[in-house]
Scaffold this active site. Structure first.
Site, PDB file in Angstrom:
ATOM      1  N   HIS A 615      42.292  53.187  43.472  1.00 47.71           N
ATOM      2  CA  HIS A 615      43.584  53.625  44.001  1.00 47.71           C
ATOM      3  C   HIS A 615      43.320  54.785  44.961  1.00 47.71           C
ATOM      4  CE1 HIS A 615      47.883  54.824  43.966  1.00 47.71           C
ATOM      5  NE2 HIS A 615      48.074  53.552  43.670  1.00 47.71           N
ATOM      6  N   ASP A 793      51.969  48.769  38.101  1.00 43.53           N
ATOM      7  CA  ASP A 793      51.824  49.155  39.503  1.00 43.53           C
ATOM      8  C   ASP A 793      52.170  48.008  40.444  1.00 43.53           C
ATOM      9  OD1 ASP A 793      50.659  51.415  41.317  1.00 43.53           O
ATOM     10  OD2 ASP A 793      49.691  49.586  42.032  1.00 43.53           O
TER      11      ASP A 793
END
Length: 989
Positions: A615, A793
């Site tokens: 990420h 997510d």
């Protein structure tokens, strides 16, 4: 607008007869001293006669000397919280330690022995008064020039209602694609140079964002004063402060914080279109000047030089064209005047600002107006503001090109019977102006904020002075704020201020009316006092325990040795059993825990926590190596997992849902590391469900910044109410342009463990449906996680996919809020699949809002996310090209190559500079991690925040672009930059 000059009125000395002298300590020294004094406590005593007050002083002295082990705050709340402001004799003492307390109490007793002494005011913290207060009370709101970095920081960090004002203003600006104003007030660190300090100073008082954040600070300060029981008979605003006065008085109404801030932001942003004056303009504050000489200069430069502000007998502010101002300053300076240049490039409050006045009047029609519940006096006219809303707005606009006659206003108010002046807003300059104006006349002037004291300490002085003066005040909200600041958490809900969202507002209460708790003491009030005392004791013990624990860790950890095993707190009883460390892999070291609260600290490092690398902000190029310098950022859902683990560790029960989730700032691993402080606290239980409020703070040396917060709901026997299934739009087609594979290859920055979208089934006008694959985060056992951060997510990713299908380009969506998340805990191993459906909308304000549900193959619910809000950030073209690679792979050059299709070859235009400063510099930091090598990055971070860092980054971008052009010209093959070593490497042929 208040002058940026030093305060003309000095503080009183340590005896009533001492002469007043100027404060000479620097701001930095004053802040350090304020931090050292932050533990000072407020003691309040009263009696109907002097003898009784003397006995109360002796009893407190005896108690303090008899048991030195009693903490100072406990002594204050046990022995000095029973008094009444209605009593005939009142004493307030603010003491830093026992010795200070004893010295000040003995001095007060000596004063009481003199029967003629009716008042005592020693600014170091002794305030005595007798009899009823005389006269009325005026509330003063400062204007431009009162802002300073760190203003109201403790209110912002620890009082929810105060922070809500700053958050609403930030949301209004970010929705308009502008940088949040709060970063001006609360920058990441000190300025790296004098040039940067001056640049920050100018930004903090500009008309685009600075004036607006100053206005919001005044409104937040006003709410805190209302909570403390402060009421006013009249309100006055200085310059820009007239907006705050009209809002606080109800003439400009507050349908909601966000609605009001939308108007304020619109007005501020419209200032960008204001053309520069044909001749440069300046403003200068004059002190110790000759009025006769100034009058001659004003006549000589008629139409070019004006008195913009008459603040007090010791100071005026002149403004006009630069040649006229500089000529006047030169002549006045030679005659001995002290001339201080103000950080304004406009001649505010002069006829030269007339064009802006007329433009403002049009924008003011956006305000919701009403009838004021408290009179407002205007410094431009000296008269009350008109009751007719349109006329009041006319005057509000007109004051921008009229001189501010603050000195004359204070004199008129005193003539009309006002004797108490309270400043609501950042700093205390208006208070100094009042004292200089009314020198020798009976009055009390006190401020709610000071650049030279912390918020809690200044409020203690304010409460102490008002109490001794005989005004109705409440100390409980201040105690709760102090406890919250000590523990680094939000103050409890009881500290929130009365709602200001109605037409009348809290200011409608009469000034002399007793505060609710004062008027009706009882078991509830005693219970709150006991709870506050308990909280303070727990916090004090916990702080000591944490310091000892940290010291032991440092002493026992050998160089290069792995970190010691996580500390596990003692079992907390059947309601809160200790959890095994493996069940909380993201919680880190638990440094303190009891049945009610938990404190932990988690240190993230990409080498130990490889899941953060998936990420990272930056292009997914062939040259990007694992662990390269791209900037890892903790996703919203990973912060949610930390909230869940903290609740599980505190209560011993798994969270079943979460509410009021809010990301406040980016949690990024600058230089590959990040420390997060975690605080969890049980809230009052409702039925069988326990609630835990959790806050996450970024730790930056001695400072902590609130980054994420939310409430976890835990239950031994969870029961979820059945909710209607989310359905896609009827006849919604499959995606026409994008596929999951193209999305990850050509748009998203996510690494493998966050690539959960397997196939998008349908994209409708307001909906999206997809099949998701359950992935595993590296080095994290899914069975030890409370939720599945990677799976959740995907909801934010699907919002981006929906926007792409609608034709949006060069943007990013970043979650900052979720109203509710329900996790049904139907764990599936990696490789399993779920179906996800969502409803999405793009708000015109620039945010997206969505609701998603996930079900497994049998149709059983897995998770539900409601009210997921994301900021829609539209990137400048070249910034997007550098950060995210410039387009899908089928478009031509491989990702990571700096192409030159736009004719700029990666060069960042000057218009992108402000974007690099936005959001605490996150985009500059991300870009630096992409384009700089390891050694360059180390040097770049040493530059500190500000223009120097951005200038260096832009120079590196240009140099990098030149290297890549040259390499392509000579090699004829695509080139990638190796981010681990900062060198160029050719792709294999």
């Amino acid at each position: 607008m208040a002058s940026s000059a030093e305060e003309p009125q000095a503080h009183a000395g340590d005896t009533p007869s001492e002469a007043r002298g100027a404060e000479v300590a620097s701001v930095d020294d004053a802040r350090s001293a304020a931090a050292a004094r932050d533990a000072a406590e407020l003691f309040l005593l009263s009696s109907e006669d002097r003898a009784g007050l003397t006995r109360a002083i002796d009893e407190l002295l005896s108690r303090a000397e008899a048991d030195p082990s009693i903490p100072l705050h406990r002594l204050a709340r046990e022995r000095a919280r029973a008094p009444s402001w209605r009593a005939g004799h009142r004493l307030a003492v603010i003491a830093a330690d026992r010795r200070d307390l004893a010295s000040k109490l003995r001095r007060a007793r000596t004063t009481l022995a003199r029967a003629e002494q009716a008042r005592l005011r020693v600014r170091s913290g002794i305030y005595y008064g007798s009899g009823a207060p005389s006269g009325q009370t005026a509330l003063l709101f400062p204007g431009q020039g009162s802002q300073y970095e760190g203003m109201l920081e403790q209110l912002y960090r620890h009082v929810p209602s105060s922070r809500a004002w700053f958050d609403a203003l930030d949301a209004s600006y970010t929705s308009a694609g502008a940088a949040p104003p709060s970063e001006l007030a609360f920058p990441r660190g000190p300025a790296a140079s004098e040039d940067e300090r001056l640049a920050r100073e100018r930004q903090l008082v500009d008309m685009v964002r600075g004036a607006q954040v100053g206005l919001i600070a005044s409104l937040a300060s006003h709410e805190m004063l209302l909570a403390l029981g402060v009421r006013a008979d009249v309100m006055v605003g200085n310059s820009n402060g007239e907006h705050a006065a009209l809002i606080a008085a109800g003439a400009i109404q507050v349908p909601s914080r966000r609605a009001l801030c939308d108007v304020i932001a619109h007005i501020g942003l419209s200032g960008r279109a204001l053309p520069a004056p044909p001749t440069p303009e300046r403003m200068v504050a004059l002190n110790a000047f000759d009025r006769g000489q100034l009058d001659v200069l004003l006549e000589r430069h008629d139409g070019q030089l004006f008195i913009a502000m008459d603040n007090c007998p010791s100071q005026v502010v002149i403004a006009g064209t630069q040649p006229a101002v500089e000529a006047a300053v030169d002549e006045l300076g030679r005659a001995g005047a002290v001339c201080i240049r103000m950080p304004f490039e406009r001649a505010y409050h002069t006829p030269l600002f007339g064009a802006w006045q007329r433009a403002l009047r049009v924008h003011y029609d956006r305000f919701v107006t009403g009838v004021a519940h408290t009179p407002v006096r205007c410094c431009a006219t000296g008269r009350p503001a008109p009751e007719e809303p349109s006329l009041a707005l006319d005057l509000l606009a007109a004051q921008w090109s009229s001189p501010v006659r603050f000195r004359q206003m204070i004199e008129a108010l005193h003539d009309d019977g006002v004797r108490t002046f309270i400043e609501a807003g950042p700093n205390n300059r208006l208070t100094a102006f009042v004292e200089d104006t009314l020198r020798g006349k009976p009055h009390l002037a006190v401020a709610a904020s000071s650049q030279h004291r912390s918020d809690t300490q200044q409020l203690k002085h304010l409460v102490g002075e008002l109490y001794a003066h005989g005004l109705a005040v409440r100390v409980e909200p201040l105690d709760r704020l102090c406890d919250a600041a000590l523990r680094g958490v939000l103050a409890p809900a009881e500290a929130e201020l009365p709602a200001t969202e109605g037409a009348q507002g809290p200011g409608a209460a009469h000034r002399g009316q007793a505060a609710p708790e004062e008027a009706a003491p009882g078991p509830a009030r005693r219970a709150r006092s006991i709870r506050a005392l308990h909280d303070a004791l727990v916090a004090e013990a916990g702080e000591s325990e944490a310091r000892v624990f940290a010291m032991v860790q440092r002493l026992t950890r050998a160089a290069g040795a792995p970190p010691p095993p996580r500390a596990t707190a003692r079992p907390l009883g059947p309601a809160s059993p200790a959890a095994a460390p493996a069940d909380c892999p993201l919680l880190g070291d638990v440094v303190r825990a009891d049945r009610r609260a938990l404190h932990a600290e988690r240190r993230f490092d990409w080498r130990r926590d490889p899941f953060v690398l998936d990420h990272s902000l930056g292009p997914l190029s062939a040259g990007r190596l694992p662990g390269g310098p791209h900037l890892p950022v903790l996703p919203f859902t990973l912060s949610l997992e930390i909230v869940a683990e903290a609740a599980w560790r505190l209560t011993g029960a798994r969270p079943v849902s979460f509410s009021d989730l809010r990301a406040r700032r980016w949690l990024a691993l600058d230089r590959g590391k990040l420390t997060v402080a975690i605080h969890a606290e049980r809230l009052p239980e409702e039925g069988r469900e326990a609630q835990v409020r959790v806050t996450l703070h970024e730790v930056d040396g001695p400072r902590r910044y609130l980054a994420f917060e939310g409430t976890a709901h835990v239950s031994a026997a969870p029961a979820h109410a059945a909710l209607p299934a989310l359905l896609t739009d009827p006849g919604a087609p499959p995606p026409r342009v994008w596929s999951a594979q193209r999305f990850y290859a050509g748009f998203a920055f996510h690494g493998p463990s966050f690539r959960g979208i397997e196939r998008v089934v349908a994209v409708g006008e307001h909906s999206i449906e997809a099949d998701l694959t359950i992935t595993a985060l590296p080095e994290l056992d899914p069975l030890h996680l409370q939720v599945d951060p990677a799976l959740l997510d995907c909801t934010g990713q699907l919002v981006a996919f929906w926007l792409l299908e609608r034709g949006e380009r060069r943007f990013g969506v970043f979650p900052f809020e979720a109203r509710r998340v329900v996790w049904h805990r139907r764990a599936s191993p990696p490789g399993g699949r779920v179906r996800c459906r969502g409803h999405v909308r793009l708000d015109p304000s620039g945010t997206t809002e969505a609701t998603f549900e996930m079900v497994d193959g049998s149709g059983a619910p897995v998770a539900r996310v409601e009210g997921l809000q994301q900021r829609f950030v539209r990137f400048p073209e070249t910034i997007h090209h550098l950060l995210f690679g410039g387009g899908p792979p089928e478009g031509g050059a491989p990702r990571g190559v700096l192409g030159n299709g736009d004719g700029r070859a990666g060069g960042v235009e000057t218009t992108d500079r402000s974007f690099l400063h936005a959001s605490w510099g996150i985009w500059a930091r991300a870009l630096a991690h992409v384009v700089l090598g390891e050694r360059e990055l180390d040097d770049w971070y040493r530059l500190g925040d500000g223009d120097r860092r951005v200038d260096s980054l832009l120079a590196s971008v240009a140099a990098r672009d030149t290297r890549l052009r040259r390499a392509r010209r000579f090699a004829g093959r695509p080139v990638h930059e190796d981010p681990a070593r900062g060198v160029e490497a050719k792709e294999p042929g």
